[in-house]
Design a protein around this motif. Structure first.
Motif, short mmCIF file in Angstrom:
data_model
loop_
_atom_site.label_atom_id
_atom_site.label_comp_id
_atom_site.label_asym_id
_atom_site.label_seq_id
_atom_site.Cartn_x
_atom_site.Cartn_y
_atom_site.Cartn_z
N ILE A 153 21.68 -46.54 -20.93
CA ILE A 153 22.97 -46.56 -20.23
C ILE A 153 24.02 -46.19 -21.27
O ILE A 153 24.16 -46.87 -22.29
CB ILE A 153 23.29 -47.93 -19.60
N PHE A 154 24.72 -45.08 -21.01
CA PHE A 154 25.83 -44.63 -21.84
C PHE A 154 27.09 -44.64 -20.99
O PHE A 154 27.03 -44.41 -19.78
CB PHE A 154 25.60 -43.20 -22.34
N ARG A 207 25.63 -48.51 -24.10
CA ARG A 207 25.72 -49.82 -23.42
C ARG A 207 24.37 -50.52 -23.39
O ARG A 207 24.30 -51.74 -23.44
CB ARG A 207 26.26 -49.65 -22.00
N SER A 208 23.29 -49.76 -23.27
CA SER A 208 21.95 -50.35 -23.21
C SER A 208 20.95 -49.30 -23.65
O SER A 208 21.12 -48.12 -23.35
CB SER A 208 21.66 -50.80 -21.77
N ALA A 209 19.90 -49.74 -24.34
CA ALA A 209 18.86 -48.81 -24.79
C ALA A 209 17.52 -49.52 -24.79
O ALA A 209 17.35 -50.54 -25.46
CB ALA A 209 19.19 -48.28 -26.18
N GLU A 260 29.41 -44.43 -16.05
CA GLU A 260 28.17 -44.79 -16.72
C GLU A 260 27.08 -43.81 -16.35
O GLU A 260 26.95 -43.44 -15.17
CB GLU A 260 27.71 -46.18 -16.30
N ALA A 261 26.31 -43.41 -17.34
CA ALA A 261 25.11 -42.60 -17.13
C ALA A 261 23.92 -43.53 -17.31
O ALA A 261 23.78 -44.16 -18.36
CB ALA A 261 25.05 -41.46 -18.13
N ARG A 262 23.09 -43.64 -16.28
CA ARG A 262 21.93 -44.53 -16.30
C ARG A 262 20.67 -43.70 -16.11
O ARG A 262 20.48 -43.09 -15.06
CB ARG A 262 22.04 -45.56 -15.18
N GLU A 309 21.62 -41.07 -13.29
CA GLU A 309 22.69 -41.25 -12.30
C GLU A 309 24.00 -41.51 -13.03
O GLU A 309 24.03 -42.25 -14.02
CB GLU A 309 22.38 -42.43 -11.38
N LEU A 310 25.07 -40.89 -12.54
CA LEU A 310 26.40 -41.16 -13.04
C LEU A 310 27.12 -42.04 -12.03
O LEU A 310 27.19 -41.69 -10.84
CB LEU A 310 27.18 -39.85 -13.26
N TRP A 311 27.60 -43.16 -12.50
CA TRP A 311 28.26 -44.16 -11.66
C TRP A 311 29.70 -44.35 -12.08
O TRP A 311 30.04 -44.25 -13.26
CB TRP A 311 27.55 -45.50 -11.77
N LEU A 312 30.53 -44.64 -11.11
CA LEU A 312 31.91 -45.05 -11.34
C LEU A 312 31.91 -46.56 -11.10
O LEU A 312 32.04 -47.02 -9.96
CB LEU A 312 32.84 -44.32 -10.37
N PRO A 313 31.71 -47.35 -12.17
CA PRO A 313 31.51 -48.80 -12.00
C PRO A 313 32.67 -49.53 -11.32
O PRO A 313 32.43 -50.47 -10.56
CB PRO A 313 31.32 -49.32 -13.43
#
Length: 144
Positions: free
Chosen positions: A43-44, A35-37, A105-107, A123-127
């Motif tokens: 962010i994966f 998602r972002s690098a 998401e892993a940030r 951090e692992l998020w549940l968006p």
């Protein structure tokens, strides 16, 4: 193109796609979407599959730890350092579950970079619920 851009560019080329460029067989099993690098931050995104869950039908803690370790390793890769680094410890807090079918998401980010050790967090998020589900810290040591 200089080497600093080459490592990061390899990941950036896959933004919006499954990260197929990873040298990690585990990453291929996880099937992350980039998602972002940026240098030192990723962010994966992951869709939780049945084979990633425990008997309680929630994301297995070992898979969470594996995601964190894999993303942290990829984060160090984006920094294109002159030495290789390896994990020397992981500290993980579990806050909330994720279920089969959920997208998480892993940030990742660098907390502190020393001469021999880099401390990172992921951090692992549940968006969909704006909920932090797991936070991990890891120290990576420089290999000579």
């Amino acid at each position: 193109m200089n080497e600093i851009n080459a490592h990061l560019a390899a990941i950036q080329q896959e933004i919006g796609k499954e990260f197929s460029n990873s040298p990690s067989p585990f990453a291929h099993w996880l099937k992350p979407i980039v998602r972002s690098a940026e240098a030192g931050a990723l962010i994966f995104e992951y869709r939780i599959r049945k084979d990633m869950t425990n008997p309680m039908q929630v994301l297995h803690g070992g898979v969470s730890a594996g995601i964190i370790d894999d993303v942290i390793g990829a984060t160090v890769f984006t920094m294109n350092l002159s030495h290789h680094y390896t994990t020397i410890n992981n500290y993980i807090d579990y806050f909330a579950p994720a279920h089969e079918g959920d997208i998480i998401e892993a940030r990742s980010s660098v907390v502190k970079r020393g001469k021999q050790i880099i401390n990172l967090q992921c951090e692992l998020w549940l968006p969909i619920k704006n909920r932090l589900i797991v936070r991990g810290y890891s120290n990576m040591i420089r290999l000579e």
